[in-house]
Design a protein around this motif. Structure first.
Motif, PDB file in Angstrom:
ATOM      1  N   ILE A   1       0.832  -1.204   0.000  1.00 47.57           N
ATOM      2  CA  ILE A   1       0.000   0.000   0.000  1.00 47.57           C
ATOM      3  C   ILE A   1       0.864   1.251   0.000  1.00 47.57           C
ATOM      4  O   ILE A   1       0.613   2.193  -0.753  1.00 47.57           O
ATOM      5  CB  ILE A   1      -0.957  -0.005   1.210  1.00 47.57           C
ATOM      6  N   ILE A   2       1.884   1.258   0.832  1.00 46.92           N
ATOM      7  CA  ILE A   2       2.764   2.425   0.923  1.00 46.92           C
ATOM      8  C   ILE A   2       3.484   2.655  -0.407  1.00 46.92           C
ATOM      9  O   ILE A   2       3.596   3.787  -0.879  1.00 46.92           O
ATOM     10  CB  ILE A   2       3.767   2.249   2.080  1.00 46.92           C
ATOM     11  N   GLU A   3       3.938   1.574  -1.030  1.00 47.63           N
ATOM     12  CA  GLU A   3       4.647   1.714  -2.303  1.00 47.63           C
ATOM     13  C   GLU A   3       3.713   2.166  -3.422  1.00 47.63           C
ATOM     14  O   GLU A   3       4.122   2.868  -4.337  1.00 47.63           O
ATOM     15  CB  GLU A   3       5.321   0.396  -2.667  1.00 47.63           C
ATOM     16  N   ALA A   4       2.429   1.787  -3.349  1.00 45.84           N
ATOM     17  CA  ALA A   4       1.470   2.143  -4.397  1.00 45.84           C
ATOM     18  C   ALA A   4       0.859   3.523  -4.191  1.00 45.84           C
ATOM     19  O   ALA A   4       0.276   4.090  -5.121  1.00 45.84           O
ATOM     20  CB  ALA A   4       0.359   1.101  -4.448  1.00 45.84           C
ATOM     21  N   ALA A   5       0.989   4.096  -3.026  1.00 44.45           N
ATOM     22  CA  ALA A   5       0.330   5.356  -2.689  1.00 44.45           C
ATOM     23  C   ALA A   5       0.643   6.498  -3.662  1.00 44.45           C
ATOM     24  O   ALA A   5      -0.284   7.186  -4.104  1.00 44.45           O
ATOM     25  CB  ALA A   5       0.659   5.760  -1.260  1.00 44.45           C
ATOM     26  N   PRO A   6       1.889   6.748  -4.031  1.00 42.13           N
ATOM     27  CA  PRO A   6       2.155   7.869  -4.943  1.00 42.13           C
ATOM     28  C   PRO A   6       1.420   7.742  -6.275  1.00 42.13           C
ATOM     29  O   PRO A   6       0.875   8.725  -6.779  1.00 42.13           O
ATOM     30  CB  PRO A   6       3.672   7.819  -5.139  1.00 42.13           C
ATOM     31  N   ALA A   7       1.370   6.537  -6.831  1.00 40.77           N
ATOM     32  CA  ALA A   7       0.672   6.341  -8.103  1.00 40.77           C
ATOM     33  C   ALA A   7      -0.829   6.558  -7.940  1.00 40.77           C
ATOM     34  O   ALA A   7      -1.482   7.140  -8.808  1.00 40.77           O
ATOM     35  CB  ALA A   7       0.944   4.946  -8.645  1.00 40.77           C
TER      36      ALA A   7
END
Length: 62
Positions: free
Chosen positions: A45-51
């Motif tokens: 989730i944290i890694e996908a947040a910016p996108a």
């Protein structure tokens, strides 16, 4: 000192709830596997947040 009493009481209540749930379901609530799964999900989730934020911004600009 009052905070310690409240925290201890909260822990006792949580423990009773956990034990009751485990008794009803027959499944342990707390396991190391679940903790590692949670870590993996949270990392994704944290890694996908910016996108995801970028997608929302593009949608709102349309």
């Amino acid at each position: 000192m009052e905070n310690c009493k409240v925290a201890r009481r909260g822990g006792e209540v949580a423990g009773v709830a956990r034990k009751a749930l485990e008794e009803q379901t027959g499944v342990p609530v707390v396991t190391s596997m679940k903790a590692s799964d949670f870590h993996s999900i949270l990392t994704s989730i944290i890694e996908a947040a910016p996108a995801l934020i970028e997608e929302k911004e593009e949608e709102s600009n349309e």
